[in-house]
Design an enzyme around this catalytic site. Structure first.
Site, PDB file in Angstrom:
ATOM      1  N   ASP A  63       0.812  -1.219   0.000  1.00 49.37           N
ATOM      2  CA  ASP A  63       0.000   0.000   0.000  1.00 49.37           C
ATOM      3  C   ASP A  63       0.849   1.276   0.000  1.00 49.37           C
ATOM      4  O   ASP A  63       0.644   2.162   0.828  1.00 49.37           O
ATOM      5  CB  ASP A  63      -0.925   0.019   1.233  1.00 49.37           C
ATOM      6  CG  ASP A  63      -1.656  -1.282   1.459  1.00 49.37           C
ATOM      7  OD1 ASP A  63      -2.160  -1.853   0.484  1.00 49.37           O
ATOM      8  OD2 ASP A  63      -1.732  -1.719   2.624  1.00 49.37           O
ATOM      9  N   GLU A 272     -11.667  -0.326  -3.184  1.00 42.77           N
ATOM     10  CA  GLU A 272     -10.823   0.237  -2.130  1.00 42.77           C
ATOM     11  C   GLU A 272      -9.652   0.983  -2.778  1.00 42.77           C
ATOM     12  O   GLU A 272      -9.542   1.089  -4.000  1.00 42.77           O
ATOM     13  CB  GLU A 272     -10.282  -0.867  -1.213  1.00 42.77           C
ATOM     14  CG  GLU A 272      -9.356  -1.850  -1.908  1.00 42.77           C
ATOM     15  CD  GLU A 272      -8.889  -2.979  -1.007  1.00 42.77           C
ATOM     16  OE1 GLU A 272      -9.311  -3.023   0.164  1.00 42.77           O
ATOM     17  OE2 GLU A 272      -8.108  -3.817  -1.468  1.00 42.77           O
TER      18      GLU A 272
END
Length: 369
Positions: A63, A272
């Site tokens: 991420d 997401e």
């Protein structure tokens, strides 16, 4: 992000070869280390030559939120660990507990691991699962935004501050009022106004907030039918960057006919990992489609949207999750992302970077890992 945006205004787009980056050595203390990978690093498991190489090999990272602060590239990733928790669709096996902050002087330079910038034990209200963060800068202060489940097991978003982009960061005593779900991404526009984009389905709990409050009895997954898809959220930030300045709004993502994308449109609907960047006066909202493993994007004329779907940025990588950031560095644009080249396990990931190319009309060329 503010520094990054100042760079964006004058960035020309060039077609150049992909730059590979050095690796770094883990350091769980605040002491910095700079090194390249050695023979003791995990063996690569990819069946064919990957698009790019892991930036870090001695810890697992995911991420990646990348920014240019004070002329240097800083990366704020998740820190994956082997928690021994069985995999499930709620993501309980992603049980991260701290953040390492990384930096590099140039896109093909060595990576410095600045150690732990924030630990879950130092967040007063936190329960478990310290997921994907982001960072911003304003008026001499650096802000680290993070999602973590509170002691009632509900995801909230918190903020921590530091006078250095490498930390350590000190968390505020409570989460941001009105915040929920996961994957905060903060964008500061050219007029100085800052916005937070957030939300994630399934384990990210966004589907449980459709009535304005958390509904523990709502399904674990969003409806997969011909109804409008659940949209990501956006909220303007106050001048001190610590609170929401007004209500949270749902973002509309539209198809080519101006109709909302449907929940059953798994190749295009939001799941997401939202990120916003600006190019030639246009806003680009990019995100992950989750269970179809694509990074896609939509464009609009306002930071609030609506955004019209445009296409795929990156096809599926090795591993289940896909999460990214997009920034300009000098005269090129780059996408930071992750896969599972080092471990082959979806919960033990490694961050990477490659060039992002555009066509003459500003559309983004699809990357095939």
């Amino acid at each position: 992000m503010l520094n990054s945006l100042k760079l964006k205004a004058s960035v020309p787009v060039l077609a150049v070869s992909v730059a590979l980056l050095g690796a770094c050595q883990s350091n769980t203390s605040k002491q910095e280390t700079t090194t390249t990978a050695d023979a003791s690093a995990p063996a690569d498991t990819a069946a064919k030559k990957p698009l790019s190489q892991p930036l870090v090999r001695d810890i697992y990272t995911a991420d990646p939120s990348a920014h240019v602060f004070a002329g240097k590239i800083y990366i704020y990733p998740s820190h994956d660990i082997e928690a021994g928790i069985p995999e499930n669709d709620k993501g309980d096996h992603f049980a991260m507990r701290d953040y390492h902050i990384l930096s590099m002087d140039s896109i093909n330079g060595k990576v410095t691991d600045h150690g732990v910038g924030l630990d879950i034990k130092d967040i007063p209200w936190a329960g478990r699962q310290l997921w994907a963060p982001d960072a911003a800068f304003k008026n001499g202060t650096y802000y680290l935004y993070f999602p973590v489940k509170d002691k009632q097991d509900v995801f909230r978003i918190g903020v921590a501050t530091s006078k250095s982009p490498s930390g350590p960061f000190k968390a505020e005593p409570t989460p941001i009022a009105g915040s929920y779900s996961i994957d905060p991404a903060v964008f500061t526009d050219t007029d100085g106004k800052a916005y937070m984009y957030f939300g994630g389905l399934w384990g990210g709990q966004l589907q449980r907030w459709q009535k304005g409050t958390y509904d523990a009895k709502a399904p674990e997954k969003e409806p997969n039918t011909a109804v409008p898809a659940i949209g990501p959220r956006v909220a303007k930030l106050t001048a001190d960057m610590k609170h929401f300045d007004g209500p949270v709004k749902e973002i509309k993502i539209l198809d080519e006919n101006g109709k909302p994308l449907l929940a059953s449109d798994n190749n295009r609907r939001f799941f997401e990992g939202g990120w916003l960047h600006k190019y030639n006066g246009k806003y680009y909202f990019s995100y992950s489609t989750g269970d179809t493993h694509l990074l896609v994007y939509a464009t609009g004329t306002s930071p609030y949207g609506p955004f019209t779907y445009q296409g795929v940025i990156m096809k599926p990588v090795q591993g289940w999750t896909t999460h990214h950031s997009i920034i300009p560095i000098k005269d090129k644009w780059y996408i930071f992302y992750h896969d599972t080249q080092l471990s082959g396990k979806t919960w033990l990931r490694n961050i990477k970077v490659t060039e992002l190319k555009r066509r003459a009309d500003g559309s983004i060329e699809t990357i095939t890992p």
